[in-house]
Design a protein around this motif. Structure first.
Motif, PDB file in Angstrom:
ATOM      1  N   GLN A  34       0.819  -1.218   0.000  1.00 53.26           N
ATOM      2  CA  GLN A  34       0.000   0.000   0.000  1.00 53.26           C
ATOM      3  C   GLN A  34       0.851   1.266   0.000  1.00 53.26           C
ATOM      4  N   ARG A  35       2.106   1.147   0.420  1.00 55.41           N
ATOM      5  CA  ARG A  35       2.976   2.315   0.534  1.00 55.41           C
ATOM      6  C   ARG A  35       4.097   2.314  -0.500  1.00 55.41           C
ATOM      7  N   THR A  36       4.093   1.363  -1.408  1.00 55.61           N
ATOM      8  CA  THR A  36       5.184   1.253  -2.379  1.00 55.61           C
ATOM      9  C   THR A  36       5.345   2.528  -3.193  1.00 55.61           C
ATOM     10  N   ALA A  37       4.250   3.081  -3.655  1.00 57.45           N
ATOM     11  CA  ALA A  37       4.327   4.265  -4.513  1.00 57.45           C
ATOM     12  C   ALA A  37       4.940   5.455  -3.788  1.00 57.45           C
ATOM     13  N   SER A  38       4.677   5.584  -2.486  1.00 60.75           N
ATOM     14  CA  SER A  38       5.162   6.746  -1.748  1.00 60.75           C
ATOM     15  C   SER A  38       6.531   6.529  -1.120  1.00 60.75           C
ATOM     16  N   SER A  39       6.806   5.301  -0.659  1.00 59.22           N
ATOM     17  CA  SER A  39       8.064   5.052   0.059  1.00 59.22           C
ATOM     18  C   SER A  39       9.113   4.321  -0.774  1.00 59.22           C
ATOM     19  N   GLY A  40       8.666   3.655  -1.828  1.00 62.71           N
ATOM     20  CA  GLY A  40       9.596   2.842  -2.610  1.00 62.71           C
ATOM     21  C   GLY A  40       9.853   1.480  -2.016  1.00 62.71           C
ATOM     22  N   ALA A  41       9.214   1.171  -0.874  1.00 62.79           N
ATOM     23  CA  ALA A  41       9.387  -0.146  -0.256  1.00 62.79           C
ATOM     24  C   ALA A  41       8.704  -1.203  -1.123  1.00 62.79           C
ATOM     25  N   ARG A  42       9.371  -2.329  -1.325  1.00 57.56           N
ATOM     26  CA  ARG A  42       8.807  -3.400  -2.145  1.00 57.56           C
ATOM     27  C   ARG A  42       9.138  -4.752  -1.535  1.00 57.56           C
ATOM     28  N   VAL A  43       8.168  -5.642  -1.519  1.00 65.22           N
ATOM     29  CA  VAL A  43       8.442  -7.036  -1.166  1.00 65.22           C
ATOM     30  C   VAL A  43       9.041  -7.694  -2.399  1.00 65.22           C
ATOM     31  N   VAL A  44      10.275  -8.220  -2.254  1.00 63.03           N
ATOM     32  CA  VAL A  44      10.962  -8.802  -3.412  1.00 63.03           C
ATOM     33  C   VAL A  44      11.302 -10.275  -3.223  1.00 63.03           C
ATOM     34  N   ALA A  45      11.055 -10.816  -2.014  1.00 62.53           N
ATOM     35  CA  ALA A  45      11.359 -12.236  -1.787  1.00 62.53           C
ATOM     36  C   ALA A  45      10.618 -12.728  -0.553  1.00 62.53           C
ATOM     37  N   LEU A  46      10.357 -14.036  -0.529  1.00 62.03           N
ATOM     38  CA  LEU A  46       9.795 -14.724   0.625  1.00 62.03           C
ATOM     39  C   LEU A  46      10.746 -15.833   1.032  1.00 62.03           C
ATOM     40  N   LEU A  81      19.610 -13.111   0.698  1.00 60.86           N
ATOM     41  CA  LEU A  81      20.049 -11.765   1.049  1.00 60.86           C
ATOM     42  C   LEU A  81      20.940 -11.170  -0.030  1.00 60.86           C
ATOM     43  N   VAL A  82      21.830 -11.998  -0.551  1.00 56.38           N
ATOM     44  CA  VAL A  82      22.789 -11.518  -1.547  1.00 56.38           C
ATOM     45  C   VAL A  82      22.156 -11.439  -2.935  1.00 56.38           C
ATOM     46  N   LYS A  83      21.526 -12.539  -3.340  1.00 58.62           N
ATOM     47  CA  LYS A  83      21.001 -12.630  -4.708  1.00 58.62           C
ATOM     48  C   LYS A  83      19.905 -11.609  -4.972  1.00 58.62           C
ATOM     49  N   GLU A  84      19.061 -11.348  -3.967  1.00 58.83           N
ATOM     50  CA  GLU A  84      17.951 -10.417  -4.146  1.00 58.83           C
ATOM     51  C   GLU A  84      18.284  -9.012  -3.658  1.00 58.83           C
ATOM     52  N   ASN A  85      19.537  -8.800  -3.256  1.00 65.32           N
ATOM     53  CA  ASN A  85      19.975  -7.478  -2.799  1.00 65.32           C
ATOM     54  C   ASN A  85      19.025  -6.928  -1.731  1.00 65.32           C
ATOM     55  N   ILE A  86      18.781  -7.754  -0.709  1.00 65.10           N
ATOM     56  CA  ILE A  86      17.810  -7.409   0.337  1.00 65.10           C
ATOM     57  C   ILE A  86      18.354  -6.285   1.221  1.00 65.10           C
ATOM     58  N   GLU A  87      17.512  -5.290   1.476  1.00 66.12           N
ATOM     59  CA  GLU A  87      17.877  -4.169   2.346  1.00 66.12           C
ATOM     60  C   GLU A  87      17.211  -4.264   3.715  1.00 66.12           C
ATOM     61  N   THR A  88      16.038  -4.894   3.786  1.00 67.10           N
ATOM     62  CA  THR A  88      15.310  -5.055   5.046  1.00 67.10           C
ATOM     63  C   THR A  88      14.689  -6.440   5.098  1.00 67.10           C
ATOM     64  N   VAL A  89      14.766  -7.084   6.254  1.00 68.90           N
ATOM     65  CA  VAL A  89      14.134  -8.375   6.499  1.00 68.90           C
ATOM     66  C   VAL A  89      13.049  -8.185   7.549  1.00 68.90           C
ATOM     67  N   VAL A  90      11.864  -8.744   7.299  1.00 71.20           N
ATOM     68  CA  VAL A  90      10.773  -8.744   8.273  1.00 71.20           C
ATOM     69  C   VAL A  90      10.573 -10.184   8.729  1.00 71.20           C
ATOM     70  N   VAL A  91      10.820 -10.459  10.010  1.00 69.31           N
ATOM     71  CA  VAL A  91      10.791 -11.820  10.542  1.00 69.31           C
ATOM     72  C   VAL A  91       9.444 -12.079  11.206  1.00 69.31           C
ATOM     73  N   THR A  92       8.661 -13.010  10.641  1.00 68.62           N
ATOM     74  CA  THR A  92       7.329 -13.331  11.184  1.00 68.62           C
ATOM     75  C   THR A  92       7.128 -14.838  11.312  1.00 68.62           C
ATOM     76  N   CYS A  93       8.213 -15.593  11.442  1.00 71.91           N
ATOM     77  CA  CYS A  93       8.112 -17.051  11.524  1.00 71.91           C
ATOM     78  C   CYS A  93       7.867 -17.494  12.967  1.00 71.91           C
ATOM     79  N   VAL A  94       7.926 -18.788  13.235  1.00 71.90           N
ATOM     80  CA  VAL A  94       7.775 -19.329  14.590  1.00 71.90           C
ATOM     81  C   VAL A  94       8.769 -18.636  15.526  1.00 71.90           C
TER      82      VAL A  94
END
Length: 455
Positions: A34-46, A81-94
């Motif tokens: 919902q905020r991608t257009a304004s912040s540039g944040a994008r989900v790029v991997a799971l 992390l390397v291949k997708e050039n990840i800048e932020t990780v959101v941890v929601t697992c067990v």
């Protein structure tokens, strides 16, 4: 160890990976897109071991107008992390697995947001704190209850000195027989996964009190028991039905403590349809013999300011909500929130939105904050009640983390100015860990026994 500075804080943008695709991940996925257009944040991997569950989230991304993303297994996390050039990780697992992703991400210089609790035991907590100290990289623990407007009102009232120095706190939390029971249906029912309700659920509350009164816990004593759920209690009360899990069981039909995974589209796709991948059953019997957590817990805490707290959590109440009372040198502050006045068996339908705070509980009640100053009439403070999204905390937290939605102003509330770091996560966790130890030993437990560097 110092807190990460909040001055000059900028919303998170860039390339984001979601670790763990259970129900809670949906809040972050929706909020980011919902905020991608304004912040540039994008989900790029799971990062998720269950390909069916991950597939649901790629479908969610598509439905929100975003592109589908690659899915990595847990052992491919660092490659991701390397291949997708990840800048932020959101941890929601067990909960018990959080450190497996937090530590390598911090070591790689990637920004980390983790769901609460930060982790589930002292060894894992030490590992995280040592990594922060070694790398100088901090993480954010997403204590969404800090962002609830009513909780911010309590914070401001105390900080302004309106009740003087806080001398004692009483906190009663009631989970009802839908929400409370749900912790006994799923992976949370084993302490090895969740740390029990003292860690998984009460970390919310322990962080709030630490934050509200600006204090650190020093000593904890407690008593906890499995009083209502579990096989023996179910047989004694007459609530037990003879089944292991509800799906496909005739014995579960009509049981008010059973959930129908097929009856909720989200639960069906995330859990029922994904069972063949990992054998995880989301609808286990709450009156099973193998439950390893408590459902009734009493705790006493002493803080470094001299304040004390009595805390009680009940996970089998007819209604849901909480009461908190602060006694000070110049008065008393009382908070009451009734999230659901009562429950009916039909309320178990549509579980996903209810148990994860995405929507209000049925039969929602009111909320009040009352200020009692010495020698004065009580004063009812104005409150804004929002029972959905954890009292409005989720949406406000997302706006602080990822920027405001179009048309929104930047949030400058109390929690936005004092976001929770790894130190806050450790202090909230410490109360739960000390309580669990006290349950076992019957002794007072000091925070020094945990061996955490909280300097």
């Amino acid at each position: 160890m110092s807190n990460a500075p909040e001055a000059g804080y900028k919303p998170i943008g860039g390339r984001i990976a979601i670790v763990g695709t259970g129900s809670r991940a949906a809040m972050f996925v929706r909020g980011i897109v919902q905020r991608t257009a304004s912040s540039g944040a994008r989900v790029v991997a799971l990062c998720e071991p269950n390909i069916v569950r991950a597939g649901y989230y790629n479908g969610l991304l598509e439905s929100l107008g975003a592109e589908t993303v690659p899915v990595y297994p847990p052992d491919g996390f660092e490659t991701m992390l390397v291949k997708e050039n990840i800048e932020t990780v959101v941890v929601t697992c067990v909960d018990a697995l959080h450190d497996l992703y937090i530590v390598p991400a911090l070591e790689a210089g990637v920004r980390v947001l983790t769901e609460k609790p930060m982790t589930t035991d002292a060894n894992k907590c030490r590992r995280i704190l040592e990594t922060v100290q070694r790398t100088g990289n901090h993480l954010t623990v997403t204590f969404n209850y800090r962002y609830n407007p009513i909780h911010e009102l309590v914070k401001r009232t105390i900080a302004e000195g309106k009740i003087g120095k806080v001398l004692s706190v009483h906190f009663e939390w009631l989970l009802d027989t839908v929400h409370g029971a749900d912790y006994f249906r799923r992976w949370h029912r084993q302490k090895v996964n969740s740390g029990g309700l003292m860690v998984h659920k009460s970390g919310h509350h322990f962080d709030l009190v630490n934050w509200w009164i600006n204090a650190q816990p020093e000593v904890v004593a407690g008593m906890g028991k499995l009083a209502f759920y579990g096989e023996e209690n179910g047989r004694e009360s007459g609530w037990r039905r003879d089944y292991d899990r509800a799906r496909g069981s005739t014995a579960a039909k009509g049981d008010p403590y059973a959930i129908d995974l097929e009856g909720d589209p989200t639960l069906k796709r995330i859990y029922a349809d994904a069972e063949g991948e990992d054998g995880y059953y989301r609808d286990q019997n709450v009156f099973s013999p193998d439950i390893g957590i408590e459902d009734d817990m009493s705790v006493m805490v002493r803080y470094n300011t001299g304040a004390t707290m009595t805390y009680h959590l009940t996970a089998y109440s007819p209604w849901e909500g909480y009461r908190v009372m602060f006694n000070g040198s110049e008065g008393r502050l009382e908070l009451e929130v009734v999230e659901s006045e009562y429950r009916l068996p039909a309320d178990v339908e549509g579980m996903d939105g209810l148990i994860h705070g995405n929507s209000s509980l049925p039969h929602a009640g009111g909320a009040s904050v009352t200020l009692h100053r010495l020698w004065q009439k009580p004063e009812s403070l104005p409150v804004v009640v929002d029972h959905g999204s954890h009292g409005g905390g989720d949406s406000r937290m997302l706006s602080v983390l990822f920027g405001p939605l179009p048309g929104e102003q930047h949030d400058e509330g109390d929690a936005a100015k004092q976001g929770a770091t790894e130190r806050d996560g450790a202090l909230a966790l410490a109360v739960g860990l000390m309580a669990n130890e006290s349950f076992k030993t019957g002794q007072f437990v000091a925070i020094d026994s945990l061996g955490l560097d909280l300097s």
